[in-house]
Structures are given as structure tokens and as C-alpha cells.
Design a protein around this motif. Structure first.
Motif, short mmCIF file in Angstrom:
data_model
loop_
_atom_site.label_atom_id
_atom_site.label_comp_id
_atom_site.label_asym_id
_atom_site.label_seq_id
_atom_site.Cartn_x
_atom_site.Cartn_y
_atom_site.Cartn_z
N UNK A 105 0.98 -1.03 0.04
CA UNK A 105 -0.19 -0.08 0.30
C UNK A 105 0.51 0.76 0.51
N UNK A 106 0.31 1.81 -0.72
CA UNK A 106 0.93 3.45 -0.71
C UNK A 106 0.19 4.61 -0.54
N UNK A 107 0.37 5.64 -0.45
CA UNK A 107 -0.65 7.10 0.61
C UNK A 107 -0.34 7.89 0.86
N UNK A 108 -1.05 8.52 1.19
CA UNK A 108 -1.23 10.34 2.17
C UNK A 108 -2.68 9.98 2.88
N UNK A 109 -0.85 11.18 4.15
CA UNK A 109 -2.10 12.18 5.37
C UNK A 109 -1.45 12.88 5.34
N UNK A 110 -2.50 13.85 6.15
CA UNK A 110 -2.41 15.03 6.49
C UNK A 110 -2.48 15.62 8.60
N UNK A 111 -2.18 16.66 8.17
CA UNK A 111 -1.89 16.53 9.55
C UNK A 111 -2.06 18.72 9.72
N UNK A 112 -3.65 19.23 9.66
CA UNK A 112 -3.38 20.22 9.50
C UNK A 112 -3.17 21.15 11.25
N UNK A 129 -12.70 13.54 -5.86
CA UNK A 129 -13.24 14.12 -7.06
C UNK A 129 -12.62 15.64 -6.89
N UNK A 130 -11.67 15.79 -5.92
CA UNK A 130 -10.36 16.89 -6.15
C UNK A 130 -8.93 16.79 -6.45
N UNK A 131 -9.17 15.27 -5.54
CA UNK A 131 -7.43 14.47 -5.31
C UNK A 131 -7.47 13.77 -6.38
N UNK A 132 -6.83 13.21 -6.65
CA UNK A 132 -5.94 12.22 -7.34
C UNK A 132 -4.97 11.02 -7.28
N UNK A 133 -4.60 9.95 -6.54
CA UNK A 133 -3.58 9.07 -6.37
C UNK A 133 -3.34 8.29 -7.61
N UNK A 134 -2.03 8.41 -7.12
CA UNK A 134 -1.67 7.27 -8.34
C UNK A 134 -0.25 7.13 -7.74
N UNK A 135 0.28 5.50 -8.66
CA UNK A 135 1.88 5.45 -8.00
C UNK A 135 2.39 4.55 -9.22
N UNK A 136 3.65 4.26 -9.08
CA UNK A 136 4.76 4.24 -10.07
C UNK A 136 5.33 2.78 -9.93
N UNK A 137 4.71 1.72 -9.66
CA UNK A 137 5.22 0.27 -8.85
C UNK A 137 7.30 0.16 -9.67
N UNK A 138 7.19 1.09 -10.62
CA UNK A 138 9.07 0.46 -10.85
C UNK A 138 9.43 1.23 -10.48
N UNK A 139 9.13 3.13 -9.71
CA UNK A 139 9.91 3.77 -9.56
C UNK A 139 9.78 3.63 -7.64
N UNK A 140 8.75 3.19 -7.76
CA UNK A 140 8.00 2.92 -6.12
C UNK A 140 8.05 4.69 -5.50
N UNK A 141 6.90 4.76 -6.32
CA UNK A 141 7.31 6.04 -6.51
C UNK A 141 5.48 6.64 -6.43
N UNK A 142 4.92 6.64 -5.62
CA UNK A 142 2.87 7.54 -5.09
C UNK A 142 3.15 8.70 -5.53
N UNK A 145 -5.97 10.57 6.64
CA UNK A 145 -5.61 9.43 5.70
C UNK A 145 -6.34 11.10 4.87
N UNK A 146 -5.35 10.24 3.25
CA UNK A 146 -6.27 11.68 2.32
C UNK A 146 -6.83 10.60 1.18
N UNK A 147 -5.89 9.88 1.23
CA UNK A 147 -6.02 8.93 -0.23
C UNK A 147 -4.62 7.42 0.18
N UNK A 148 -5.14 6.44 -0.37
CA UNK A 148 -4.35 5.37 0.11
C UNK A 148 -4.64 4.77 -1.39
N UNK A 149 -3.49 3.86 -1.32
CA UNK A 149 -3.71 3.28 -3.02
C UNK A 149 -3.07 1.24 -2.61
N UNK A 150 -3.72 0.31 -3.09
CA UNK A 150 -2.44 -0.97 -2.51
C UNK A 150 -2.85 -1.18 -4.13
N UNK A 151 -1.08 -2.51 -3.92
CA UNK A 151 -1.25 -2.66 -5.63
C UNK A 151 -1.78 -3.25 -5.93
#
Length: 120
Positions: free
Chosen positions: A33-40, A65-78, A47-53
Motif C-alpha cells: 500500500x502507498x498513501x498520503x495523510x495530512x495533519x493540520x 473529486x479533487x485529489x487523485x492518487x497514483x503510483x509508479x511501481x517501477x519507481x516505487x513512487x506515489x 488519511x487522505x488517499x490510499x492505493x493498494x497494489x
């Protein structure tokens, strides 16, 4: 150990866009899993967004509708593409990964955080 390096935060006006990136490196066998969280300020990390392989993304209701999560598995980048930003999106954004090692043991790793500030 796994290291996460984030980039892309900054100051933007309401209605603008930013793209966050987070690259994982180190002793990585598999990332589940790769994802993002935020702290105000004054609030708990959320949690903001998560993406399981191989799965579909999940979003917090506040960013759907405003944020989009994506990942590049070859680069281990989210990535987190943030559009139509609002002042209430202002926070420190943290990326995280859930890795699985050869013994099927899972571990969470977090990035150092990147500041996103949205002005009204």
C-alpha cells in the motif's frame, strides 16, 4: 530500512493545483500500500488517499473529486495530484508505504512531511 523522500509542497492560491511526489528507496521487497495523510495545525493526522497494489484508490470524503492518487511501481513512487485546492486543505502532508518482506512481515514507513499552504 526504507526511506521516503517527498517533494512538491508549497504555497498556492485557492482553486489552484499542486502535485506531491514520494519516492521510496532502501530494502524493499514488495510494497503493498502507498498513501498520503495530512495533519493540520491543532488536529490529528488523517488519511487522505490510499492505493493498494492492483486495487482501486480510496479517498477521504473531503478530497473526493479533487485529489487523485497514483503510483509508479517501477519507481516505487506515489503521487498526489491536488486540484481545486481550498484553504482547509492547508496541512503538512505525509506519504506512507506498507511494505512486505520475504517472510511476509509488514511494516509501515512514513515520509518527513511536506507543507501545503492554500491562501484564500
Amino acid at each position: 530500512q526504507v526511506q521516503l523522500v517527498e517533494s512538491g509542497g508549497g504555497l498556492v492560491q485557492a482553486g489552484g493545483s499542486l502535485r506531491l511526489s514520494c519516492a521510496a528507496s532502501g530494502s524493499i521487497f514488495s510494497i503493498n500500500t502507498m498513501g498520503w495523510a495530512r495533519q493540520a495545525p491543532g488536529k490529528q493526522r488523517a488519511l487522505v488517499a490510499t492505493l493498494i497494489s492492483g486495487g482501486s484508490p480510496n479517498y477521504a470524503d473531503s478530497v473526493k473529486g479533487r485529489f487523485t492518487i497514483s503510483r509508479d511501481n517501477a519507481k516505487n513512487t506515489v503521487y498526489l495530484q491536488m486540484n481545486s485546492l481550498k484553504p482547509e486543505d492547508t496541512a503538512v502532508y505525509y506519504c506512507f508505504v506498507l511494505t512486505v518482506d520475504t517472510a511476509q512481515l509488514s511494516s509501515y514507513y512514513w515520509g518527513q512531511g511536506t507543507q501545503v499552504t492554500v491562501s484564500s
